[in-house]
Design an enzyme around this catalytic site. Structure first.
Site, PDB file in Angstrom:
ATOM      1  N   PRO A  91      49.031  45.795   8.706  1.00 24.89           N
ATOM      2  CA  PRO A  91      49.440  46.668   7.598  1.00 24.89           C
ATOM      3  C   PRO A  91      49.148  46.061   6.231  1.00 24.89           C
ATOM      4  O   PRO A  91      49.241  46.747   5.216  1.00 24.89           O
ATOM      5  CB  PRO A  91      50.948  46.852   7.808  1.00 24.89           C
ATOM      6  CG  PRO A  91      51.346  45.996   8.953  1.00 24.89           C
ATOM      7  CD  PRO A  91      50.143  45.406   9.579  1.00 24.89           C
ATOM      8  N   GLU A 118      55.795  39.627  15.541  1.00 25.05           N
ATOM      9  CA  GLU A 118      56.131  39.768  14.118  1.00 25.05           C
ATOM     10  C   GLU A 118      54.921  39.532  13.235  1.00 25.05           C
ATOM     11  O   GLU A 118      54.884  39.919  12.093  1.00 25.05           O
ATOM     12  CB  GLU A 118      57.227  38.767  13.735  1.00 25.05           C
ATOM     13  CG  GLU A 118      58.528  38.986  14.463  1.00 25.05           C
ATOM     14  CD  GLU A 118      59.090  40.363  14.224  1.00 25.05           C
ATOM     15  OE1 GLU A 118      59.397  40.684  13.078  1.00 25.05           O
ATOM     16  OE2 GLU A 118      59.209  41.131  15.200  1.00 25.05           O
ATOM     17  N   ARG A 156      31.826  58.003  15.818  1.00 21.84           N
ATOM     18  CA  ARG A 156      31.374  59.354  15.461  1.00 21.84           C
ATOM     19  C   ARG A 156      30.241  59.351  14.445  1.00 21.84           C
ATOM     20  O   ARG A 156      29.504  60.320  14.336  1.00 21.84           O
ATOM     21  CB  ARG A 156      32.518  60.154  14.824  1.00 21.84           C
ATOM     22  CG  ARG A 156      33.694  60.400  15.690  1.00 21.84           C
ATOM     23  CD  ARG A 156      34.815  60.997  14.871  1.00 21.84           C
ATOM     24  NE  ARG A 156      34.412  62.241  14.231  1.00 21.84           N
ATOM     25  CZ  ARG A 156      34.314  63.406  14.845  1.00 21.84           C
ATOM     26  NH1 ARG A 156      34.618  63.499  16.110  1.00 21.84           N
ATOM     27  NH2 ARG A 156      33.913  64.477  14.197  1.00 21.84           N
ATOM     28  N   ASP A 171      32.381  67.125   8.732  1.00 20.17           N
ATOM     29  CA  ASP A 171      33.777  66.770   8.942  1.00 20.17           C
ATOM     30  C   ASP A 171      34.523  66.668   7.623  1.00 20.17           C
ATOM     31  O   ASP A 171      33.949  66.336   6.596  1.00 20.17           O
ATOM     32  CB  ASP A 171      33.889  65.400   9.616  1.00 20.17           C
ATOM     33  CG  ASP A 171      33.715  65.488  11.116  1.00 20.17           C
ATOM     34  OD1 ASP A 171      33.646  66.606  11.636  1.00 20.17           O
ATOM     35  OD2 ASP A 171      33.645  64.420  11.749  1.00 20.17           O
TER      36      ASP A 171
HETATM   37  N1  ADE Z   1      49.510  46.735  12.867  1.00 21.01           N
HETATM   38  C1  ADE Z   1      50.754  47.185  12.649  1.00 21.01           C
HETATM   39  N2  ADE Z   1      50.757  48.202  11.766  1.00 21.01           N
HETATM   40  C2  ADE Z   1      49.458  48.406  11.408  1.00 21.01           C
HETATM   41  C3  ADE Z   1      48.816  49.301  10.515  1.00 21.01           C
HETATM   42  N3  ADE Z   1      49.485  50.207   9.807  1.00 21.01           N
HETATM   43  N4  ADE Z   1      47.481  49.211  10.397  1.00 21.01           N
HETATM   44  C4  ADE Z   1      46.784  48.291  11.088  1.00 21.01           C
HETATM   45  N5  ADE Z   1      47.346  47.423  11.936  1.00 21.01           N
HETATM   46  C5  ADE Z   1      48.666  47.471  12.100  1.00 21.01           C
END
Ligand code: ADE
Length: 248
Positions: A91, A118, A156, A171
């Site tokens: 993230p 984690e 794709r 697309d």
């Molecule tokens: N791992 C956990 N959450 C994630 C996300 N939003 N994007 C990529 N990898 C992740």
């Protein structure tokens, strides 16, 4: 395109990769997905892949040794700094979108590192990953779904993966606009008729209707996309008529 996926949950991948367009692309040799189980590279008796964080606190952290070994064994020891992007799904990464998918589709080979627990030991991020990608601002339990999403979106875009050669170009997002509405039979369903323009057989009219629908949808739902879209004078004129006649 060859994808090298590194994960502690290899069983997650086959069901999705064995369906539909990705299945056909694999059968036709257009893509190849090698899934590597990081646990196979943990050499202690219990095949340990995680450990407690230094400094305390909750959760477990993915150990560096098995991850480095897995990647180096698949890509060669020159992995860090080599030409093959090593992408950590996290993230904290740059946010994935169609533009990033296009950029990644230019490489012949991509390594995808799926984090779990984690987090991953910081040295994986610093010394092994060459890129970090997030699929959006929310936290998942691991990088496996993000890796599948990336594989899908990138595949794709590769030549011959979609049956229809214009498929990927039309697309949503590919042309910088949301996609126009689609209809199929029946011509009237529960009182709602297919728009007349689509039944006209007049291809110029159909193209214009689709373009205007795409513009109007984007204007209403994702006005931010219009700033980056490739717009003609006619498009701008149409959008101007919307802003003067309608409220978004
Ligand atoms: N791992 C956990 N959450 C994630 C996300 N939003 N994007 C990529 N990898 C992740």
């Amino acid at each position: 395109m060859q994808f090298e996926v590194f994960t502690l949950l290899p069983e997650v991948f086959p069901s999705y990769l064995e369906t539909s367009i990705l299945k056909r692309a694999r059968e036709r040799g257009l893509i190849r997905v090698n899934v590597h189980n990081i646990r196979d590279y943990a050499h202690d008796k219990h095949h340990t892949t995680d450990d407690q964080p230094y400094g305390g606190g909750g959760g477990m952290v993915m150990k560096p040794e098995p991850v480095f070994e897995a990647v180096e064994s698949a890509l060669g020891t020159s992995a860090p700094g080599s030409e093959i992007p090593v992408i950590l799904l996290t993230p904290q990464g740059r946010v994935f979108n169609q533009e990033v998918a296009k950029e990644l589709s230019q490489h012949p080979r991509l390594a995808l590192l799926c984090g779990r627990y984690e987090g991953v030991d910081e040295r994986i991020r610093q010394r092994l990953a060459t890129d970090e990608i997030s699929i959006g601002d929310y936290v998942l339990t691991g990088g496996e779904l993000p890796a599948l999403i990336l594989i899908d979106a990138v595949s794709r875009l590769l030549p011959n993966v979609l049956g229809d050669p214009t498929g990927a170009e039309d697309d949503s997002h590919a042309m910088g606009l949301l996609e126009y509405p689609h209809y199929t039979r029946p011509p009237v369903f529960r009182g709602d008729a297919v728009p007349e323009a689509l039944l006209s057989g007049d291809h110029k009219r159909i193209d214009r209707w689709r373009r205007e629908q795409a513009l109007e949808r984007t204007f209403r739902k994702r006005p931010d996309m219009l700033e980056r879209a490739d717009l003609s004078d006619a498009d701008r004129k149409f959008l101007k008529s919307l802003t003067s006649n309608l409220q978004p």
